[in-house]
Design a protein around this motif. Structure first.
Motif, PDB file in Angstrom:
ATOM      1  N   MET A   1       0.960  -1.109  -0.095  1.00 54.50           N
ATOM      2  CA  MET A   1      -0.039  -0.060   0.006  1.00 54.50           C
ATOM      3  C   MET A   1       0.782   1.206   0.027  1.00 54.50           C
ATOM      4  N   THR A   2       0.700   2.283  -0.961  1.00 50.25           N
ATOM      5  CA  THR A   2       1.363   3.488  -1.063  1.00 50.25           C
ATOM      6  C   THR A   2       1.047   4.331   0.334  1.00 50.25           C
ATOM      7  N   PRO A   3       2.100   4.873   0.869  1.00 45.67           N
ATOM      8  CA  PRO A   3       1.717   5.758   2.171  1.00 45.67           C
ATOM      9  C   PRO A   3       1.025   7.184   1.718  1.00 45.67           C
ATOM     10  N   LYS A   4       0.399   7.517   2.854  1.00 46.77           N
ATOM     11  CA  LYS A   4      -0.463   8.616   2.383  1.00 46.77           C
ATOM     12  C   LYS A   4       0.468   9.674   1.994  1.00 46.77           C
ATOM     13  N   ASN A   5       1.663   9.968   3.019  1.00 48.17           N
ATOM     14  CA  ASN A   5       2.809  11.089   2.733  1.00 48.17           C
ATOM     15  C   ASN A   5       4.020  10.246   2.257  1.00 48.17           C
ATOM     16  N   THR A   6       4.486  10.816   1.313  1.00 50.28           N
ATOM     17  CA  THR A   6       5.739  10.374   0.825  1.00 50.28           C
ATOM     18  C   THR A   6       6.746  11.393   0.365  1.00 50.28           C
ATOM     19  N   VAL A   7       7.956  11.404   0.575  1.00 49.65           N
ATOM     20  CA  VAL A   7       8.943  12.477   0.117  1.00 49.65           C
ATOM     21  C   VAL A   7       9.194  12.239  -1.429  1.00 49.65           C
ATOM     22  N   CYS A   8       9.132  13.106  -2.027  1.00 53.35           N
ATOM     23  CA  CYS A   8       9.346  13.125  -3.526  1.00 53.35           C
ATOM     24  C   CYS A   8      10.745  13.993  -3.843  1.00 53.35           C
ATOM     25  N   LEU A   9      11.746  13.360  -4.416  1.00 56.35           N
ATOM     26  CA  LEU A   9      12.948  13.872  -4.731  1.00 56.35           C
ATOM     27  C   LEU A   9      13.259  13.942  -6.108  1.00 56.35           C
ATOM     28  N   TRP A  10      13.469  15.053  -6.691  1.00 53.95           N
ATOM     29  CA  TRP A  10      13.705  14.986  -8.431  1.00 53.95           C
ATOM     30  C   TRP A  10      15.223  14.812  -8.548  1.00 53.95           C
ATOM     31  N   TYR A  11      15.404  13.973  -9.617  1.00 49.91           N
ATOM     32  CA  TYR A  11      16.721  13.720 -10.189  1.00 49.91           C
ATOM     33  C   TYR A  11      16.648  13.993 -11.622  1.00 49.91           C
ATOM     34  N   ASP A  12      17.757  14.132 -12.185  1.00 50.45           N
ATOM     35  CA  ASP A  12      17.849  14.355 -13.774  1.00 50.45           C
ATOM     36  C   ASP A  12      17.269  12.946 -14.212  1.00 50.45           C
ATOM     37  N   SER A  13      18.259  11.902 -13.908  1.00 45.47           N
ATOM     38  CA  SER A  13      18.096  10.480 -14.651  1.00 45.47           C
ATOM     39  C   SER A  13      18.544   9.357 -13.712  1.00 45.47           C
ATOM     40  N   GLN A  14      18.915   9.726 -12.529  1.00 48.42           N
ATOM     41  CA  GLN A  14      19.790   8.777 -11.508  1.00 48.42           C
ATOM     42  C   GLN A  14      19.080   8.242 -10.576  1.00 48.42           C
ATOM     43  N   ALA A  15      17.533   8.276 -10.343  1.00 51.29           N
ATOM     44  CA  ALA A  15      16.799   7.876  -9.068  1.00 51.29           C
ATOM     45  C   ALA A  15      17.065   6.563  -8.566  1.00 51.29           C
ATOM     46  N   LEU A  16      17.240   5.576  -9.545  1.00 52.57           N
ATOM     47  CA  LEU A  16      17.466   4.381  -9.079  1.00 52.57           C
ATOM     48  C   LEU A  16      18.871   4.378  -8.463  1.00 52.57           C
ATOM     49  N   GLU A  17      19.955   4.757  -9.094  1.00 53.24           N
ATOM     50  CA  GLU A  17      21.379   4.880  -8.498  1.00 53.24           C
ATOM     51  C   GLU A  17      21.191   5.246  -7.284  1.00 53.24           C
ATOM     52  N   ALA A  18      20.615   6.472  -6.998  1.00 51.23           N
ATOM     53  CA  ALA A  18      20.625   7.227  -5.925  1.00 51.23           C
ATOM     54  C   ALA A  18      19.948   6.261  -4.711  1.00 51.23           C
ATOM     55  N   ALA A  19      18.809   5.664  -4.993  1.00 49.45           N
ATOM     56  CA  ALA A  19      18.022   4.641  -4.151  1.00 49.45           C
ATOM     57  C   ALA A  19      18.609   3.751  -3.863  1.00 49.45           C
ATOM     58  N   ARG A  20      19.359   3.047  -4.694  1.00 49.13           N
ATOM     59  CA  ARG A  20      20.478   1.929  -4.307  1.00 49.13           C
ATOM     60  C   ARG A  20      21.499   2.289  -3.305  1.00 49.13           C
ATOM     61  N   PHE A  21      22.273   3.411  -3.622  1.00 43.36           N
ATOM     62  CA  PHE A  21      23.202   4.126  -2.929  1.00 43.36           C
ATOM     63  C   PHE A  21      22.574   4.256  -1.352  1.00 43.36           C
ATOM     64  N   TYR A  22      21.547   4.931  -1.324  1.00 47.29           N
ATOM     65  CA  TYR A  22      20.994   5.141   0.005  1.00 47.29           C
ATOM     66  C   TYR A  22      20.733   3.598   0.861  1.00 47.29           C
ATOM     67  N   GLY A  58      13.508   4.144   7.159  1.00 45.08           N
ATOM     68  CA  GLY A  58      11.913   4.144   7.353  1.00 45.08           C
ATOM     69  C   GLY A  58      11.147   5.129   6.938  1.00 45.08           C
ATOM     70  N   ILE A  59      11.809   6.117   6.186  1.00 48.21           N
ATOM     71  CA  ILE A  59      10.891   7.381   5.457  1.00 48.21           C
ATOM     72  C   ILE A  59      10.696   7.031   4.007  1.00 48.21           C
ATOM     73  N   PRO A  60       9.500   6.798   3.822  1.00 53.17           N
ATOM     74  CA  PRO A  60       9.022   6.469   2.326  1.00 53.17           C
ATOM     75  C   PRO A  60       9.198   7.577   1.418  1.00 53.17           C
ATOM     76  N   CYS A  61       9.982   7.360   0.396  1.00 51.62           N
ATOM     77  CA  CYS A  61      10.266   8.331  -0.967  1.00 51.62           C
ATOM     78  C   CYS A  61      10.159   7.866  -2.128  1.00 51.62           C
ATOM     79  N   ILE A  62       9.988   8.730  -2.925  1.00 43.20           N
ATOM     80  CA  ILE A  62      10.141   8.604  -4.541  1.00 43.20           C
ATOM     81  C   ILE A  62      10.940   9.347  -5.157  1.00 43.20           C
ATOM     82  N   GLY A  63      11.793   8.660  -6.017  1.00 48.31           N
ATOM     83  CA  GLY A  63      12.645   9.566  -6.750  1.00 48.31           C
ATOM     84  C   GLY A  63      12.086   9.782  -8.206  1.00 48.31           C
ATOM     85  N   LEU A  64      11.876  10.810  -8.705  1.00 43.72           N
ATOM     86  CA  LEU A  64      11.234  11.171  -9.907  1.00 43.72           C
ATOM     87  C   LEU A  64      12.686  11.795 -11.032  1.00 43.72           C
TER      88      LEU A  64
END
Length: 159
Positions: A1-22, A58-64
């Motif tokens: 289930m998608t959380p009601k509140n999610t931090v959205c972070l803008w990336y040029d094109s490397q959101a997956l790379e950043a997520a894996r790093f974190y 533990g903080i839900p995020c999406i990388g766009l």
């Protein structure tokens, strides 16, 4: 289930790379679902990774992956990571700065994607919350630092 509140972070094109790093650096962090663009869009093409779900401590995020834009991340948003030991402070700070990031002042640093982080020892926040002379001495000590040194803060607390 998608959380009601999610931090959205803008990336040029490397959101997956950043997520894996974190996910590799911080505990209770993971990479989740990856969504792909169903069509071309400004700054991207159909089939490109568009949205990456992940958690950071533990903080839900999406990388766009939104492509280049005329604005960038700044210090008005940051992740603040509380640490309990110098080793923990060093691990997170060195992980971010040592992989293309930048040092700043007073425990702040920026990762290679421009996201700002505060690596903040609890010994410092506890001293500041104590108020009075203890807070003043801890504050004066931290103003001279980049990465926070626990021993220096502890010495400042003792006077």
């Amino acid at each position: 289930m998608t959380p009601k509140n999610t931090v959205c972070l803008w990336y040029d094109s490397q959101a997956l790379e950043a997520a894996r790093f974190y996910a590799g650096l911080f505990p209770d962090s993971s990479v989740g679902e990856v969504s792909y663009a169903p069509g071309d869009f400004p700054g991207g093409t159909a089939g490109q990774e568009l949205v990456v779900g992940f958690t950071v401590m533990g903080i839900p995020c999406i990388g766009l992956n939104g492509g280049k834009v005329p604005f960038s991340h700044n210090e008005s948003f940051s992740f603040q990571v509380a640490t309990d030991t110098q080793e923990e402070t060093d691990r997170y700070w060195d992980g971010i700065v040592g992989h293309g990031g930048q040092e700043s002042a007073c425990g702040w640093c920026k990762d290679r994607w421009g996201i700002n982080w505060q690596i903040t020892p609890r010994v410092l926040t506890d001293a500041l919350a104590a108020g009075g002379d203890v807070a003043a001495r801890a504050f004066a000590a931290v103003m001279e630092m980049r990465k926070i040194d626990h021993a220096t803060i502890e010495a400042a607390i003792r006077g």
